[in-house]
Design a protein around this motif. Structure first.
Motif, PDB file in Angstrom:
ATOM      1  N   ARG A  97       0.829  -1.383  -0.221  1.00 56.27           N
ATOM      2  CA  ARG A  97      -0.014  -0.138  -0.167  1.00 56.27           C
ATOM      3  C   ARG A  97       0.870   1.225  -0.046  1.00 56.27           C
ATOM      4  NH1 ARG A  97      -5.352  -1.683   3.406  1.00 56.27           N
ATOM      5  NH2 ARG A  97      -6.210  -0.160   2.265  1.00 56.27           N
ATOM      6  N   SER A  98       2.177   1.081   0.518  1.00 59.75           N
ATOM      7  CA  SER A  98       2.921   2.394   0.370  1.00 59.75           C
ATOM      8  C   SER A  98       3.361   2.683  -0.791  1.00 59.75           C
ATOM      9  CB  SER A  98       4.133   2.001   1.289  1.00 59.75           C
ATOM     10  OG  SER A  98       4.740   1.204   1.044  1.00 59.75           O
ATOM     11  N   HIS A  99       3.550   2.006  -2.005  1.00 61.86           N
ATOM     12  CA  HIS A  99       4.102   2.024  -3.012  1.00 61.86           C
ATOM     13  C   HIS A  99       3.201   3.012  -3.813  1.00 61.86           C
ATOM     14  CE1 HIS A  99       5.179   1.743  -7.256  1.00 61.86           C
ATOM     15  NE2 HIS A  99       6.445   1.358  -6.683  1.00 61.86           N
ATOM     16  N   ALA A 100       3.607   4.034  -4.417  1.00 60.38           N
ATOM     17  CA  ALA A 100       2.588   5.038  -5.041  1.00 60.38           C
ATOM     18  C   ALA A 100       1.591   4.549  -6.266  1.00 60.38           C
ATOM     19  CB  ALA A 100       3.941   6.061  -6.104  1.00 60.38           C
ATOM     20  N   LEU A 101       2.127   3.665  -7.117  1.00 62.78           N
ATOM     21  CA  LEU A 101       1.076   3.065  -7.925  1.00 62.78           C
ATOM     22  C   LEU A 101      -0.091   2.320  -7.343  1.00 62.78           C
ATOM     23  CD1 LEU A 101       3.518   1.736 -10.786  1.00 62.78           C
ATOM     24  CD2 LEU A 101       2.178   3.822 -10.980  1.00 62.78           C
ATOM     25  N   LEU A 157      -3.958   3.219  -7.259  1.00 68.06           N
ATOM     26  CA  LEU A 157      -4.888   2.365  -7.799  1.00 68.06           C
ATOM     27  C   LEU A 157      -6.065   2.588  -6.412  1.00 68.06           C
ATOM     28  CD1 LEU A 157      -6.095   0.287  -9.824  1.00 68.06           C
ATOM     29  CD2 LEU A 157      -4.850  -1.324  -8.472  1.00 68.06           C
ATOM     30  N   GLU A 158      -5.849   2.468  -5.375  1.00 65.51           N
ATOM     31  CA  GLU A 158      -6.666   2.444  -4.308  1.00 65.51           C
ATOM     32  C   GLU A 158      -7.566   3.758  -4.413  1.00 65.51           C
ATOM     33  OE1 GLU A 158      -7.126   1.577   0.397  1.00 65.51           O
ATOM     34  OE2 GLU A 158      -5.182   1.943  -0.378  1.00 65.51           O
ATOM     35  N   GLN A 159      -6.747   4.835  -4.704  1.00 64.36           N
ATOM     36  CA  GLN A 159      -7.342   6.050  -4.545  1.00 64.36           C
ATOM     37  C   GLN A 159      -8.241   6.224  -5.848  1.00 64.36           C
ATOM     38  OE1 GLN A 159      -4.003   8.730  -4.314  1.00 64.36           O
ATOM     39  NE2 GLN A 159      -3.522   8.166  -2.386  1.00 64.36           N
ATOM     40  N   SER A 160      -8.202   5.533  -6.729  1.00 62.52           N
ATOM     41  CA  SER A 160      -9.153   5.597  -7.965  1.00 62.52           C
ATOM     42  C   SER A 160     -10.341   4.844  -8.092  1.00 62.52           C
ATOM     43  CB  SER A 160      -8.049   4.982  -9.080  1.00 62.52           C
ATOM     44  OG  SER A 160      -7.048   5.658  -9.590  1.00 62.52           O
ATOM     45  N   GLY A 161     -10.715   4.292  -6.729  1.00 59.80           N
ATOM     46  CA  GLY A 161     -11.833   3.712  -6.610  1.00 59.80           C
ATOM     47  C   GLY A 161     -11.759   2.276  -6.230  1.00 59.80           C
ATOM     48  N   VAL A 162     -10.651   1.825  -6.040  1.00 60.37           N
ATOM     49  CA  VAL A 162     -10.910   0.274  -5.563  1.00 60.37           C
ATOM     50  C   VAL A 162     -11.563   0.039  -4.364  1.00 60.37           C
ATOM     51  CG1 VAL A 162      -9.373  -1.732  -5.136  1.00 60.37           C
ATOM     52  CG2 VAL A 162      -8.769  -0.290  -7.076  1.00 60.37           C
ATOM     53  N   GLN A 163     -12.479  -0.821  -4.293  1.00 64.41           N
ATOM     54  CA  GLN A 163     -13.286  -0.776  -2.947  1.00 64.41           C
ATOM     55  C   GLN A 163     -12.409  -1.557  -1.551  1.00 64.41           C
ATOM     56  OE1 GLN A 163     -16.815  -2.856  -3.856  1.00 64.41           O
ATOM     57  NE2 GLN A 163     -17.756  -0.996  -4.120  1.00 64.41           N
ATOM     58  N   SER A 164     -11.478  -2.300  -2.135  1.00 58.56           N
ATOM     59  CA  SER A 164     -10.510  -2.762  -0.986  1.00 58.56           C
ATOM     60  C   SER A 164      -9.241  -3.168  -1.380  1.00 58.56           C
ATOM     61  CB  SER A 164     -11.243  -4.070  -0.154  1.00 58.56           C
ATOM     62  OG  SER A 164     -11.572  -5.042  -1.079  1.00 58.56           O
ATOM     63  N   VAL A 165      -8.107  -2.915  -0.629  1.00 59.93           N
ATOM     64  CA  VAL A 165      -6.719  -3.517  -1.048  1.00 59.93           C
ATOM     65  C   VAL A 165      -6.579  -4.281   0.083  1.00 59.93           C
ATOM     66  CG1 VAL A 165      -4.695  -2.652  -1.436  1.00 59.93           C
ATOM     67  CG2 VAL A 165      -6.469  -1.249  -2.014  1.00 59.93           C
ATOM     68  N   GLU A 166      -6.261  -5.603  -0.142  1.00 61.30           N
ATOM     69  CA  GLU A 166      -6.108  -6.861   0.590  1.00 61.30           C
ATOM     70  C   GLU A 166      -5.401  -7.947  -0.030  1.00 61.30           C
ATOM     71  OE1 GLU A 166     -10.395  -8.759   0.712  1.00 61.30           O
ATOM     72  OE2 GLU A 166     -10.032  -6.925   1.646  1.00 61.30           O
ATOM     73  N   ASN A 206      -3.628  -7.839  -8.052  1.00 63.55           N
ATOM     74  CA  ASN A 206      -4.448  -8.432  -8.867  1.00 63.55           C
ATOM     75  C   ASN A 206      -5.730  -7.233  -8.786  1.00 63.55           C
ATOM     76  OD1 ASN A 206      -3.546 -11.199  -9.206  1.00 63.55           O
ATOM     77  ND2 ASN A 206      -3.653 -11.097  -6.992  1.00 63.55           N
ATOM     78  N   PHE A 207      -6.253  -7.137 -10.053  1.00 67.13           N
ATOM     79  CA  PHE A 207      -7.344  -6.359 -10.294  1.00 67.13           C
ATOM     80  C   PHE A 207      -8.323  -6.891 -11.377  1.00 67.13           C
ATOM     81  CE2 PHE A 207      -9.501  -2.935 -12.739  1.00 67.13           C
ATOM     82  CZ  PHE A 207     -10.121  -2.182 -11.532  1.00 67.13           C
ATOM     83  N   GLY A 208      -9.622  -6.801 -11.023  1.00 64.06           N
ATOM     84  CA  GLY A 208     -10.640  -7.291 -12.030  1.00 64.06           C
ATOM     85  C   GLY A 208     -11.894  -7.135 -11.488  1.00 64.06           C
TER      86      GLY A 208
END
Length: 90
Positions: free
Chosen positions: A17-21, A25-34, A54-56
């Motif tokens: 989560r500390s990596h800028a990319l 991605l999280e700030q772009s609207g992803v509901q959860s990062v886990e 992983n995203f989709g």
């Protein structure tokens, strides 16, 4: 008698989560990062200190299953998130 050979032994990868990319991605609207509950190629990248995610769209419980489907609104939401994420890189 059969044999089992393990070729990939990476643990499930926690998100970086500390990596800028990944943060973008999280700030772009992803509901959860886990962390994923299962191994994916992202775990291999994490072991090498390479940020990955992983995203989709779609329900994880039906991924890679016979007759897997994704609803059109989920595809549209994923496209919106990716559009925002790419725009944040300009």
């Amino acid at each position: 008698m059969g044999a089992v050979r393990f070729e990939e032994l990476s643990e499930p990868a926690p998100p970086n989560r500390s990596h800028a990319l990944i943060a973008a991605l999280e700030q772009s609207g992803v509901q959860s990062v886990e962390a994923r509950q299962t191994w994916t190629e992202v775990a291999s990248f994490a072991a090498l200190q390479i940020p990955a995610a992983n995203f989709g769209p779609g329900a994880e419980r039906t991924m890679h299953a016979q007759n897997e489907t994704t609803e059109l609104p989920e595809l549209e939401r994923a496209q919106t998130i990716l559009d925002r994420w790419f725009a944040s890189m300009k």
